[in-house]
Design a protein around this motif. Sequence first.
Motif, PDB file in Angstrom:
ATOM      1  N   ILE A 103      -3.184 -22.435   0.984  1.00 34.36           N
ATOM      2  CA  ILE A 103      -2.506 -22.515  -0.257  1.00 34.36           C
ATOM      3  C   ILE A 103      -3.695 -23.393  -1.265  1.00 34.36           C
ATOM      4  CG2 ILE A 103      -0.842 -23.800  -1.568  1.00 34.36           C
ATOM      5  CD1 ILE A 103       0.765 -23.407   0.884  1.00 34.36           C
ATOM      6  N   TRP A 104      -4.154 -24.418  -0.706  1.00 35.29           N
ATOM      7  CA  TRP A 104      -5.261 -25.377  -1.362  1.00 35.29           C
ATOM      8  C   TRP A 104      -6.429 -24.431  -2.016  1.00 35.29           C
ATOM      9  CZ3 TRP A 104      -9.723 -27.058   0.756  1.00 35.29           C
ATOM     10  CH2 TRP A 104     -10.595 -27.978   0.224  1.00 35.29           C
ATOM     11  N   GLU A 105      -6.853 -23.386  -1.138  1.00 32.05           N
ATOM     12  CA  GLU A 105      -7.766 -22.671  -1.433  1.00 32.05           C
ATOM     13  C   GLU A 105      -7.586 -21.491  -2.383  1.00 32.05           C
ATOM     14  OE1 GLU A 105     -10.881 -22.862   2.398  1.00 32.05           O
ATOM     15  OE2 GLU A 105      -9.402 -21.364   2.517  1.00 32.05           O
ATOM     16  N   ASP A 106      -6.201 -21.322  -2.751  1.00 27.29           N
ATOM     17  CA  ASP A 106      -5.626 -20.091  -3.358  1.00 27.29           C
ATOM     18  C   ASP A 106      -5.814 -18.964  -2.814  1.00 27.29           C
ATOM     19  OD1 ASP A 106      -4.242 -19.065  -5.510  1.00 27.29           O
ATOM     20  OD2 ASP A 106      -5.681 -18.960  -6.956  1.00 27.29           O
ATOM     21  N   HIS A 107      -5.888 -19.030  -1.409  1.00 23.74           N
ATOM     22  CA  HIS A 107      -5.728 -17.630  -0.434  1.00 23.74           C
ATOM     23  C   HIS A 107      -4.250 -17.399   0.240  1.00 23.74           C
ATOM     24  CE1 HIS A 107     -10.402 -18.294  -0.351  1.00 23.74           C
ATOM     25  NE2 HIS A 107     -10.041 -17.581  -1.231  1.00 23.74           N
ATOM     26  N   TYR A 108      -3.171 -17.570  -0.617  1.00 22.61           N
ATOM     27  CA  TYR A 108      -2.039 -17.693   0.050  1.00 22.61           C
ATOM     28  C   TYR A 108      -1.125 -16.923  -0.979  1.00 22.61           C
ATOM     29  CZ  TYR A 108       1.815 -19.257   3.260  1.00 22.61           C
ATOM     30  OH  TYR A 108       2.866 -18.995   4.244  1.00 22.61           O
ATOM     31  N   ALA A 109       0.072 -16.413  -0.407  1.00 24.59           N
ATOM     32  CA  ALA A 109       0.913 -15.606  -1.383  1.00 24.59           C
ATOM     33  C   ALA A 109       1.891 -16.553  -2.038  1.00 24.59           C
ATOM     34  CB  ALA A 109       1.760 -14.676  -0.343  1.00 24.59           C
ATOM     35  N   THR A 110       1.401 -17.337  -2.771  1.00 22.10           N
ATOM     36  CA  THR A 110       2.161 -18.181  -3.854  1.00 22.10           C
ATOM     37  C   THR A 110       1.332 -18.236  -5.042  1.00 22.10           C
ATOM     38  OG1 THR A 110       3.256 -20.422  -3.838  1.00 22.10           O
ATOM     39  CG2 THR A 110       0.973 -20.258  -3.073  1.00 22.10           C
ATOM     40  N   GLU A 111       2.111 -19.063  -6.013  1.00 22.63           N
ATOM     41  CA  GLU A 111       1.524 -19.035  -7.453  1.00 22.63           C
ATOM     42  C   GLU A 111       1.230 -20.546  -7.502  1.00 22.63           C
ATOM     43  OE1 GLU A 111       0.696 -16.790  -9.570  1.00 22.63           O
ATOM     44  OE2 GLU A 111       1.438 -15.247  -8.085  1.00 22.63           O
ATOM     45  N   LEU A 112       0.117 -21.058  -7.849  1.00 22.59           N
ATOM     46  CA  LEU A 112      -0.409 -22.461  -8.458  1.00 22.59           C
ATOM     47  C   LEU A 112      -0.140 -22.287  -9.757  1.00 22.59           C
ATOM     48  CD1 LEU A 112      -3.902 -22.701  -6.662  1.00 22.59           C
ATOM     49  CD2 LEU A 112      -1.526 -23.137  -5.634  1.00 22.59           C
ATOM     50  N   PRO A 113       0.257 -23.558 -10.245  1.00 19.00           N
ATOM     51  CA  PRO A 113       0.291 -24.918  -9.510  1.00 19.00           C
ATOM     52  C   PRO A 113       1.516 -25.004  -8.564  1.00 19.00           C
ATOM     53  CG  PRO A 113       1.149 -25.350 -11.761  1.00 19.00           C
ATOM     54  CD  PRO A 113       0.627 -23.916 -11.892  1.00 19.00           C
ATOM     55  N   ILE A 114       1.619 -25.751  -7.645  1.00 18.97           N
ATOM     56  CA  ILE A 114       2.452 -26.125  -6.616  1.00 18.97           C
ATOM     57  C   ILE A 114       2.406 -27.351  -6.235  1.00 18.97           C
ATOM     58  CG2 ILE A 114       1.508 -24.900  -4.639  1.00 18.97           C
ATOM     59  CD1 ILE A 114       4.312 -23.812  -3.830  1.00 18.97           C
ATOM     60  N   ILE A 115       3.464 -28.149  -5.782  1.00 19.18           N
ATOM     61  CA  ILE A 115       3.323 -29.303  -4.879  1.00 19.18           C
ATOM     62  C   ILE A 115       3.548 -28.695  -3.240  1.00 19.18           C
ATOM     63  CG2 ILE A 115       4.662 -31.249  -4.293  1.00 19.18           C
ATOM     64  CD1 ILE A 115       5.396 -31.562  -7.422  1.00 19.18           C
ATOM     65  N   GLN A 116       2.318 -29.213  -2.606  1.00 20.15           N
ATOM     66  CA  GLN A 116       2.511 -28.648  -1.172  1.00 20.15           C
ATOM     67  C   GLN A 116       3.127 -29.512  -0.337  1.00 20.15           C
ATOM     68  OE1 GLN A 116      -2.006 -27.157  -1.739  1.00 20.15           O
ATOM     69  NE2 GLN A 116      -1.249 -27.203   0.295  1.00 20.15           N
ATOM     70  N   GLY A 117       2.908 -29.264   0.961  1.00 15.36           N
ATOM     71  CA  GLY A 117       3.840 -30.208   1.968  1.00 15.36           C
ATOM     72  C   GLY A 117       5.005 -29.657   2.584  1.00 15.36           C
ATOM     73  N   HIS A 118       4.957 -29.198   3.656  1.00 16.13           N
ATOM     74  CA  HIS A 118       6.017 -28.545   4.387  1.00 16.13           C
ATOM     75  C   HIS A 118       6.530 -29.120   5.749  1.00 16.13           C
ATOM     76  CE1 HIS A 118       2.776 -25.960   5.952  1.00 16.13           C
ATOM     77  NE2 HIS A 118       3.475 -25.844   6.844  1.00 16.13           N
ATOM     78  N   GLU A 119       5.545 -30.046   6.373  1.00 20.24           N
ATOM     79  CA  GLU A 119       5.915 -30.707   7.559  1.00 20.24           C
ATOM     80  C   GLU A 119       6.221 -32.147   7.431  1.00 20.24           C
ATOM     81  OE1 GLU A 119       2.364 -30.205   9.970  1.00 20.24           O
ATOM     82  OE2 GLU A 119       2.396 -27.910   9.820  1.00 20.24           O
ATOM     83  N   ILE A 120       7.777 -32.351   7.191  1.00 17.78           N
ATOM     84  CA  ILE A 120       8.081 -33.741   6.279  1.00 17.78           C
ATOM     85  C   ILE A 120       9.110 -34.498   7.236  1.00 17.78           C
ATOM     86  CG2 ILE A 120       8.936 -34.463   4.228  1.00 17.78           C
ATOM     87  CD1 ILE A 120       8.552 -31.398   3.140  1.00 17.78           C
ATOM     88  N   SER A 121       8.812 -35.970   7.290  1.00 20.67           N
ATOM     89  CA  SER A 121       9.706 -36.815   7.636  1.00 20.67           C
ATOM     90  C   SER A 121      10.277 -37.680   6.423  1.00 20.67           C
ATOM     91  CB  SER A 121       9.271 -37.496   8.825  1.00 20.67           C
ATOM     92  OG  SER A 121       8.089 -38.222   8.334  1.00 20.67           O
ATOM     93  N   ALA A 122      11.272 -38.204   6.421  1.00 18.84           N
ATOM     94  CA  ALA A 122      11.898 -38.840   5.355  1.00 18.84           C
ATOM     95  C   ALA A 122      12.974 -40.121   5.787  1.00 18.84           C
ATOM     96  CB  ALA A 122      12.204 -38.088   4.207  1.00 18.84           C
ATOM     97  N   THR A 123      13.560 -40.793   4.775  1.00 17.71           N
ATOM     98  CA  THR A 123      14.812 -41.557   5.027  1.00 17.71           C
ATOM     99  C   THR A 123      15.649 -41.245   3.763  1.00 17.71           C
ATOM    100  OG1 THR A 123      13.764 -43.389   3.711  1.00 17.71           O
ATOM    101  CG2 THR A 123      13.462 -43.403   5.980  1.00 17.71           C
ATOM    102  N   ILE A 124      16.926 -41.401   4.140  1.00 16.43           N
ATOM    103  CA  ILE A 124      17.980 -40.872   3.152  1.00 16.43           C
ATOM    104  C   ILE A 124      17.968 -42.154   2.106  1.00 16.43           C
ATOM    105  CG2 ILE A 124      20.471 -40.785   3.053  1.00 16.43           C
ATOM    106  CD1 ILE A 124      19.352 -38.375   4.280  1.00 16.43           C
ATOM    107  N   ALA A 125      17.981 -41.782   0.719  1.00 14.45           N
ATOM    108  CA  ALA A 125      18.139 -42.531  -0.289  1.00 14.45           C
ATOM    109  C   ALA A 125      19.428 -42.591  -0.989  1.00 14.45           C
ATOM    110  CB  ALA A 125      16.809 -42.370  -1.312  1.00 14.45           C
ATOM    111  N   GLN A 126      19.810 -41.246  -0.794  1.00 12.38           N
ATOM    112  CA  GLN A 126      21.309 -41.237  -1.363  1.00 12.38           C
ATOM    113  C   GLN A 126      22.010 -40.026  -0.738  1.00 12.38           C
ATOM    114  OE1 GLN A 126      21.091 -40.797  -5.876  1.00 12.38           O
ATOM    115  NE2 GLN A 126      23.014 -39.566  -5.679  1.00 12.38           N
ATOM    116  N   ALA A 127      23.443 -40.293  -0.544  1.00 11.20           N
ATOM    117  CA  ALA A 127      24.088 -39.411   0.374  1.00 11.20           C
ATOM    118  C   ALA A 127      25.570 -39.529  -0.164  1.00 11.20           C
ATOM    119  CB  ALA A 127      24.068 -39.514   1.662  1.00 11.20           C
ATOM    120  N   GLU A 128      26.320 -38.428  -0.339  1.00 11.68           N
ATOM    121  CA  GLU A 128      27.740 -38.311  -0.482  1.00 11.68           C
ATOM    122  C   GLU A 128      28.480 -39.014   0.465  1.00 11.68           C
ATOM    123  OE1 GLU A 128      28.395 -34.292  -1.449  1.00 11.68           O
ATOM    124  OE2 GLU A 128      28.067 -34.261  -3.413  1.00 11.68           O
TER     125      GLU A 128
END
Length: 367
Positions: free
Chosen positions: A43-68
Motif C-alpha cells: 500500500i505504501w509503495e502504491d502497488h496495491y488494489a486501493t486508492e491513495l490517500p488512505i490511513i493504513q493499519g489493520h493489525e490493531i489493538s485498542a481500549t474502549i473509550a465509549q460504549a453504549e
Amino acid sequence: MKALRTVSARTMEIVDIPAPEVLPGEVLVDIHTVTLCGTDIHIWEDHYATELPIIQGHEISATIAQAEPGAVDAEGVPLAVGDPVVIHPLLPCGVCPPCRQGRENACTQLSVLGCYTDGGFVEQLALPANRVLRVPEGLDLRTAALVEPVSIAYHAVRRARPQEGERAVVFGCGAIGLIAIRALKDRGCEVLAIDTVPARTITARRCGADETVVVGPERPAREAIAEWAEPWGPEIIVEATGVPQCLEDAVHAIACTGRIVCVGISERPAQIPLRSLPTKEIEILGSRNCQGGLGEPLRFVARYRDLLRELITHEVGLPGVSAALQLMADRAVGVGKIAVDVRSSLATPLRVALDDAPTEEDLYAAL
C-alpha cells in the motif's frame, strides 16, 4: 485528532482530522498498537488494489473509550470503558453468496480497515461493536495486535484439514509461516520448514518445526522435501511466500491426495503441469483472511504469548512508520514484526522493542 496518512507512493504525512462520530451500535476505541505486515509495504509503495490517500493499519489493538449500555463484543462479552480489545478489520457486505455461506472472509465486496478504507494509524476509531473482541486478562496489548496475522495463518491451517501424524511442509518462515508451523504442531503434524534465510529457520525451530532446510541453487526445495518425506511425500504443504517456484515445487512434491494451501500472494504466474492435478488427485486451496472471527486466534495468541512476543523485533511511533516500512521492504535486512505505538511521539526511525531479545547465537544454543 492526529492521524498518519499515506498520501502518495512512499509518502506519509501526520495530519489533523475530525474526531469520529459514534453511531448507534458502535463503540469508540483508543488505538494502542498497530503491527506492520507485507500488505502495508505494498500500500505504501502504491502497488496495491486501493486508492491513495488512505490511513493504513489493520493489525490493531485498542481500549474502549465509549460504549453504549449493554454493548457486547463479537462473542457476546459485555464491553465497558477501558476494556482492552482487538479489532477485526474485515467489513463484509453481508449479502453476497460467500457472506450468506458464512464465509465473509471471501466477501465479493469486502472492505478492510487500513487496506481499502481508513484504518488504525489514528488516535481513535468508531466501529461496530461486533468488530471488536475483548482481550483476555494477562495478554498485553502490543502482543494482542498480532491476532490479525495469527488469524490468517490459523485459517490457512484449518483449510489444510490436518490430521495427527501427517507430514506438513511450510514454505516461508515469515510471521504467517511461523504461526502456521505452531498451529500444525498443535494438530499433531510433523513439520518441515523451508526458507532461504538461515536465521528464519532458527526461529522456525523455536515455533516447533521438526526439521528446517535453507534452500537455494545448491539445495533445491524438491530435493529436500523428497528426502524428508520419503517415500510418498507430505500430505500437506502450506505455501506462505507468494513465490511461483514454491507452488510449482509444492505440486511436484505433494503426496497423492495431498492438500496444498496457498496463503502467499503474488501477481506473478506459476507454471503447473495439469497432469499432476488429476493423476495425483491433489487439492490446491486458496486461503484468504480468516473465517469465523478472531476468537480462536485470540486464544492461540494468549496461549503462546511468550513465543509470539519474540516475533516483534522493533517498535516505532507514528513519525517513524515510513522508515519502518523502508526497512521491511529491504529483503536483505533481518526484521520480524514491527509494532507501532500509536500513542507515542517516538520520532527516531526504529528501536529494538525487546532489550532482552535473543540473539542468533542464543537461538542456536537453545536448539
